[in-house]
Design an enzyme around this catalytic site. Structure first.
Site, mmCIF file in Angstrom:
data_model
loop_
_atom_site.group_PDB
_atom_site.id
_atom_site.type_symbol
_atom_site.label_atom_id
_atom_site.label_comp_id
_atom_site.label_asym_id
_atom_site.label_seq_id
_atom_site.Cartn_x
_atom_site.Cartn_y
_atom_site.Cartn_z
ATOM 1 N N SER A 257 19.207 58.962 52.275
ATOM 2 C CA SER A 257 20.122 59.259 51.062
ATOM 3 C C SER A 257 19.849 58.853 49.929
ATOM 4 O O SER A 257 20.343 59.431 49.041
ATOM 5 C CB SER A 257 22.320 58.842 51.258
ATOM 6 O OG SER A 257 21.992 59.430 53.181
ATOM 7 N N TYR A 258 19.048 58.028 49.695
ATOM 8 C CA TYR A 258 18.447 56.932 49.051
ATOM 9 C C TYR A 258 16.654 56.867 48.092
ATOM 10 O O TYR A 258 16.417 56.850 49.460
ATOM 11 C CB TYR A 258 19.479 55.565 48.553
ATOM 12 C CG TYR A 258 20.564 55.581 48.760
ATOM 13 C CD1 TYR A 258 21.560 55.882 48.031
ATOM 14 C CD2 TYR A 258 21.228 55.707 49.769
ATOM 15 C CE1 TYR A 258 22.874 55.490 48.178
ATOM 16 C CE2 TYR A 258 22.468 55.649 50.253
ATOM 17 C CZ TYR A 258 23.542 55.526 49.231
ATOM 18 O OH TYR A 258 24.378 55.952 49.462
ATOM 19 N N LYS B 171 25.907 48.364 56.994
ATOM 20 C CA LYS B 171 27.147 49.020 57.796
ATOM 21 C C LYS B 171 26.927 47.504 58.528
ATOM 22 O O LYS B 171 27.093 47.543 59.737
ATOM 23 C CB LYS B 171 25.848 49.512 58.800
ATOM 24 C CG LYS B 171 26.062 50.973 57.957
ATOM 25 C CD LYS B 171 25.683 51.987 58.856
ATOM 26 C CE LYS B 171 24.553 52.711 59.289
ATOM 27 N NZ LYS B 171 23.196 53.153 57.970
ATOM 28 N N HIS C 135 14.574 57.301 57.292
ATOM 29 C CA HIS C 135 14.884 58.501 57.347
ATOM 30 C C HIS C 135 13.909 59.475 56.088
ATOM 31 O O HIS C 135 13.342 58.863 55.582
ATOM 32 C CB HIS C 135 16.603 58.997 56.484
ATOM 33 C CG HIS C 135 17.041 57.716 57.857
ATOM 34 N ND1 HIS C 135 18.317 57.149 57.387
ATOM 35 C CD2 HIS C 135 17.354 58.159 59.361
ATOM 36 C CE1 HIS C 135 18.787 56.797 58.374
ATOM 37 N NE2 HIS C 135 18.288 57.013 59.636
ATOM 38 N N HIS D 68 14.352 55.737 47.182
ATOM 39 C CA HIS D 68 14.007 54.614 47.291
ATOM 40 C C HIS D 68 13.437 53.959 48.796
ATOM 41 O O HIS D 68 13.640 53.870 49.204
ATOM 42 C CB HIS D 68 14.342 53.458 46.124
ATOM 43 C CG HIS D 68 13.868 52.134 46.029
ATOM 44 N ND1 HIS D 68 13.557 52.337 44.520
ATOM 45 C CD2 HIS D 68 13.104 51.599 46.966
ATOM 46 C CE1 HIS D 68 12.854 50.528 44.949
ATOM 47 N NE2 HIS D 68 12.758 50.892 46.123
ATOM 48 N N LEU D 69 11.623 53.960 48.825
ATOM 49 C CA LEU D 69 11.515 54.595 49.296
ATOM 50 C C LEU D 69 11.970 52.321 50.352
ATOM 51 O O LEU D 69 11.921 51.488 49.814
ATOM 52 C CB LEU D 69 9.958 53.249 50.234
ATOM 53 C CG LEU D 69 9.043 53.496 51.258
ATOM 54 C CD1 LEU D 69 8.891 54.880 51.613
ATOM 55 C CD2 LEU D 69 7.882 52.397 51.139
ATOM 56 N N HIS D 70 12.767 52.648 51.478
ATOM 57 C CA HIS D 70 13.180 51.862 52.459
ATOM 58 C C HIS D 70 12.675 52.147 53.712
ATOM 59 O O HIS D 70 12.807 53.499 54.224
ATOM 60 C CB HIS D 70 14.075 51.812 51.656
ATOM 61 C CG HIS D 70 15.151 52.813 52.264
ATOM 62 N ND1 HIS D 70 15.738 54.091 51.652
ATOM 63 C CD2 HIS D 70 16.075 53.447 53.527
ATOM 64 C CE1 HIS D 70 16.079 54.646 52.160
ATOM 65 N NE2 HIS D 70 16.543 54.452 53.123
ATOM 66 N N VAL D 71 12.676 51.123 55.032
ATOM 67 C CA VAL D 71 12.604 51.401 55.843
ATOM 68 C C VAL D 71 14.241 50.469 56.803
ATOM 69 O O VAL D 71 14.234 49.341 56.754
ATOM 70 C CB VAL D 71 11.420 50.118 56.178
ATOM 71 C CG1 VAL D 71 10.843 50.533 57.029
ATOM 72 C CG2 VAL D 71 10.226 50.877 55.852
#
Ligand code: M7G
Length: 341
Positions: free
Chosen positions: A276-277, A211, A272, A279-282
């Site tokens: 939406s996805y 984004k 979140h 797989h661990l992400h920050v």
């Protein structure tokens, strides 16, 4: 106060792949758009790419999914060669270093004059009037639906609801993680990586979010993606993940300070739920920038997550969590079937 521009950093870019990305950014076309048709495995850096300026030539609009006059963004559903596509058009913020050129090299057309009040239409040179364009192609039904304006409902999910309703649903229905694996395997966006810690347990990759156009720090948006696979969301986190989470927080903040001169006190760092996805992400966004999805019903500050896990190792397996679901979300239907809504 003027916006801090990031363009000088971009001029440091050296190799050919990076230049390709710069051209992409210049043309306003997201790298995602440059993926060859049906080429989910490779990012554009590797393969022969279709020319970026051609992808929208045969685009046929089906409908406007949603738009916002205030945010100057429009989500459009259409077809490219008979396959579904979602195109996101977004006007970008003004940049300090192009102001002089913008004001002197544009044409002014008078709209009205009244006393000291003058209103014009300013026609800017094309390169100062770009539109950030994201193309999701081929898009699934889920990609199309998520941009449709919809009523949403707050769901209350106990630990048991997660195991009996949510988990079976997301195991079947969630978005492909191919783009995440492409990043981790350096098959896509490799030149955009801002920081990487290669530790197999606590390591992660930090890079600009899809984004963010990286032209100014005002709307800074980065994501840190864990190298460890298999951590789906907040619900999978326990105290054994504390070293990973603390590492992402600390080193992510340090890298942003070093690269963008933004201290930790200017960052909103969160996960979140639901993502939406899975797989661990920050998410790392600039404080003060109202990033989509940063509201209290969906964002969990990473520092709170760390504290919660310190006080209760099983916090996220046992607690009731709330989150919004859109009216047409299949998961909402599952909660209704189970009479949990
Ligand atoms: P999320 O919390 O799973 O869901 O975040 P959300 O999209 O509903 O917020 C995933 C984040 O990854 C979002 O901020 C996306 O904009 C970002 N993202 C998604 N894709 C497909 C890409 C991509 O291909 N590259 C990058 N760099 N970011 C992406």
């Amino acid at each position: 106060m003027y916006r801090r521009s990031l363009i000088p950093a971009a001029t440091d870019m050296a190799n050919a792949a990076t230049k390709r990305e710069a051209i992409c950014a210049e043309s306003g076309i997201s790298l995602e758009a440059k993926r060859a048709k049906n080429d989910h495995e490779k990012g554009p850096e590797d393969g022969k790419e279709s020319p970026s300026e051609k992808i929208l030539d045969g685009f046929k609009t089906s409908s406007v999914l949603s738009d916002s006059a205030r945010e100057k963004i429009m989500f459009i559903h259409g077809k490219i060669a008979d396959q579904d596509a979602v195109v996101i058009l977004e006007k970008t913020p003004f940049r300090e270093e192009t102001l002089t050129e913008l004001l002197s090299d544009s044409t002014l057309k008078l709209e009205m004059k009244n006393d000291i009040y003058n209103s014009y239409r300013l026609q800017a040179p094309p390169h100062l009037n770009e539109i950030k364009t994201t193309v999701v192609y081929p898009a699934t039904e889920k990609h199309i639906k998520r941009h449709q304006r919809q009523e949403s409902f707050l769901v209350e999910e106990t630990g048991e609801d997660y195991r009996s309703i949510t988990l079976p649903y997301i195991e079947k229905q969630s978005f492909s993680l191919q783009w995440v694996y492409n990043i981790l395997e350096k098959k896509a966006e490799a030149q955009r990586i801002i920081f990487e810690d290669p530790d197999t347990e606590t390591g992660f990759v930090l890079l600009p979010d899809l984004k963010w156009d990286q032209k100014q720090v005002d709307d800074l948006y980065l994501i840190a993606i864990s190298l460890q696979r298999g951590i789906k969301s907040l619900r999978d986190l326990s105290s054994e993940h504390l070293p990973l989470l603390q590492n992402i927080l600390q080193k992510g903040q340090d890298a942003i300070k070093q690269r963008f001169d933004l201290p930790a006190s200017k960052l909103r760092v969160y996960l979140h739920y639901q993502p939406s996805y899975y797989h661990l992400h920050v998410h790392f966004t600039k404080l003060g920038y109202e990033a989509p999805g940063c509201g209290v019903e969906r964002a969990h500050l990473l520092s709170d997550v760390i504290q919660n896990l310190k006080s209760d190792p099983q916090f996220y397996q046992t607690r009731t969590l709330h989150f919004p679901l859109r009216a047409d979300d299949g998961l909402l239907a599952k909660f209704r079937e189970a009479e949990r809504l």
